[in-house]
Design an enzyme around this catalytic site. Structure first.
Site, PDB file in Angstrom:
ATOM      1  N   SER A 120      -2.688  76.988  10.155  1.00  0.00           N
ATOM      2  CA  SER A 120      -3.912  77.697  10.504  1.00  0.00           C
ATOM      3  C   SER A 120      -4.817  77.873   9.297  1.00  0.00           C
ATOM      4  CB  SER A 120      -3.589  79.101  11.024  1.00  0.00           C
ATOM      5  OG  SER A 120      -2.699  79.045  12.088  1.00  0.00           O
ATOM      6  N   HIS A 141      -4.692  71.215  14.528  1.00  0.00           N
ATOM      7  CA  HIS A 141      -4.577  72.657  14.724  1.00  0.00           C
ATOM      8  C   HIS A 141      -4.818  73.015  16.181  1.00  0.00           C
ATOM      9  CE1 HIS A 141      -6.093  76.959  13.966  1.00  0.00           C
ATOM     10  NE2 HIS A 141      -4.785  76.943  13.919  1.00  0.00           N
ATOM     11  N   GLU A 153      -8.464  71.451  16.312  1.00  0.00           N
ATOM     12  CA  GLU A 153      -9.220  71.150  15.107  1.00  0.00           C
ATOM     13  C   GLU A 153      -8.473  70.034  14.371  1.00  0.00           C
ATOM     14  OE1 GLU A 153     -11.429  75.326  13.972  1.00  0.00           O
ATOM     15  OE2 GLU A 153      -9.317  75.142  13.461  1.00  0.00           O
ATOM     16  N   ASN A 191     -10.499  80.041  12.920  1.00  0.00           N
ATOM     17  CA  ASN A 191      -9.806  81.165  12.285  1.00  0.00           C
ATOM     18  C   ASN A 191     -10.639  81.809  11.193  1.00  0.00           C
ATOM     19  OD1 ASN A 191      -7.676  80.953  13.951  1.00  0.00           O
ATOM     20  ND2 ASN A 191      -6.299  80.017  12.487  1.00  0.00           N
TER      21      ASN A 191
END
Ligand SMILES: NC(=O)c1ccc[n+]([C@@H]2O[C@H](COP(=O)([O-])OP(=O)(O)OC[C@H]3O[C@@H](n4cnc5c(N)ncnc54)[C@H](O)[C@@H]3O)[C@@H](O)[C@H]2O)c1
Length: 457
Positions: A120, A141, A153, A191
């Site tokens: 992450s 991700h 991602e 994130n």
């Protein structure tokens, strides 16, 4: 273009077990690897539980479930990964551990295999250089829960072969996901924007500004989000949240928005990790606490508040203890602001009056932006800063928040609908109250407002 027939997943916790399901649903053979037998059994139970639920809900036929589960081989250790075309690593968010796992994957996997990390926040580049093939390493991700969230991602480093990125994009399409390709920066898109907001929410509760339940209700009803930030942290895992914040703080220029709230660290130390341990901000199985009944017969004067503290308006009256701020969002939510002088009776009367009018009242302290705007506006500001840094486009950022976090609208759609000038004036008030550089309004936002423009038009 690479043909993916068999893939591996290393680590079958919250994310890995879901990623196994995503691959097996798409018809790929999956080798699912864990560190020991008990963890392997938990991973297997996760997949069986999830697919059984899909059958019970009529979303999957029993035959398809059996075929899906039949495509998965469960193994302890990594020796079984010799023939796979791609591996996704989903072990805990620690660089030393991930580097060790990738070192081992280098030895076990065939030279053509792509090695991907579900990290992450860690540097994919640092992970890649621990392998024998940094050009065949990417970030993939996925978001939680992996079978549901549409976004992946795809993180390319400066050495990732463009053909590997193209293969990863094609694979995402086959999985029914939307791949957004981005560079290797802490927190990537979603994130980096999400965790500043989650962290600030924890601080609000830690400082007694608002209660846990009121905070989550405010963001659901006033922010239009699918779940409140504390519920989301429980779902993500508080340990994962803390690791992500610590890494983003270190890698992302020590932005105060990513300096983990002490409460979060204490809860992780105490083993309160969220859903996976049965207790985090909430205890699972617990029903939402009902608001306390308001005492009858008390009274309050209401003032509608702007971005400024309510106490100024209260002091202009002859009975400041009876003054509360009231900020109504649409037809659902009312933020009831108590000042340093507001009496309990006045708060109770305001709460009762909101409830009578069909509004859900949330009580908070007397600060700029109250709960909803104080959490939303800095998040919007962070999105503008990300755009300003040319890390991602308006569309990619909006996509990432909608498809990765389940937000009904992306930050730029929201900014335009609230009005950039309103957001800017709210941000200025927040920055006056907390003059941290990380909270300063983005210059690009200032310029847009001066130019009278919006982001998406
Ligand atoms: N939790 C989330 O919401 C979320 C979302 C997106 C990405 N991620 C990322 O996914 C990764 C995994 O997170 P998680 O929440 O699934 O963690 P988790 O703690 O739920 O699961 C990690 C699993 O890895 C296993 N493991 C540890 N060492 C191993 C090894 N050497 N070989 C094989 N398995 C090993 C553990 O037994 C455990 O089952 C992290 O990098 C995290 O940042 C998490």
């Amino acid at each position: 273009m690479a043909e993916f027939t068999a893939v591996g997943v290393v680590g079958l916790g919250t994310m890995g077990a879901g990623i196994v399901e995503v691959f097996a649903r798409a018809g790929l053979r999956v080798v699912a690897s864990e560190i020991d037998e008990p963890a392997l059994e938990r991973g297997r139970a996760h997949l069986t539980g999830s697919t059984d639920r899909a059958v019970a809900r009529g979303k999957l036929s029993p035959d398809d479930r059996d075929a899906l589960v039949g495509r998965v081989t469960f193994v302890v250790g990594m020796a079984g990964l010799a023939d796979v075309d791609l591996v996704v690593e989903a072990v805990p968010e620690r660089l030393d551990l991930k580097r060790r796992v990738f070192g081992e994957l280098s030895k076990v996997c065939k030279p053509s295999a792509i090695l991907a990390s579900n990290t992450s926040s860690l540097s994919v580049t640092e992970i890649a250089v621990s392998t024998d093939r940094p050009d065949r390493v990417v970030g993939l991700h996925f978001f939680n829960p992996a079978p549901v969230m549409k976004l992946v991602e795809i993180v390319r480093t400066v050495v990732t072969d463009p053909a590997v990125v193209a293969d990863a994009q094609a694979l995402c399409g086959r999985l029914g996901k939307v791949g957004v390709t981005i560079g290797d920066r802490a927190g990537f898109v979603a994130n980096a924007l999400l965790f500043g907001y989650l962290n600030q929410a924890v601080s609000m509760v830690e400082h007694g500004f608002v209660s846990r339940d009121d905070l989550d209700a405010a963001m659901r009803l006033g922010g239009g989000l699918p779940m409140g930030p504390l519920t989301l942290l429980d779902l993500i895992g508080l340990d994962v949240g803390l690791e992500v914040l610590d890494t983003m703080y270190e890698r992302g220029g020590r932005n105060v928005r990513h300096a983990a709230a002490p409460l979060l660290r204490q809860m992780v130390t105490a083993g309160l990790l969220g859903r996976k341990t049965g207790r985090g901000f909430y205890t699972y199985g617990e029903s939402a606490a009902a608001p306390d009944a308001a005492p009858v017969g008390s009274s309050a004067d209401f003032v509608t508040v702007t971005d400024e503290p309510v106490i100024g308006a209260a002091m202009a009256t002859d009975r400041p203890s009876e003054v509360v701020g009231l900020f109504v969002h649409g037809d659902k939510l009312a933020e009831v602001v108590r000042t340093v002088l507001t009496s309990d009776a006045a708060v109770a009367a305001a709460v009762a009056s909101c409830t009578e009018r069909g509004l859900v009242p949330v009580v908070c302290g007397d600060r700029s932006g109250r709960v909803v705007n104080a959490l939303l506006f800095p998040y919007l500001n962070d999105a503008v800063k990300m755009l300003e840094a040319s890390y991602a486009t308006v569309d990619d950022i909006d996509h990432a928040m909608k498809l990765g976090c389940g937000y009904p609208v992306g930050p730029f759609e929201l900014l335009d609908s609230i009005g950039p000038e309103t957001v800017l004036s709210g941000l200025r008030a927040l920055h006056r109250e907390t003059p941290e550089p990380g909270l300063a309004p983005a210059p690009l936002l200032e310029q847009l407002v001066t130019a009278g423009r919006r982001f998406r038009t």
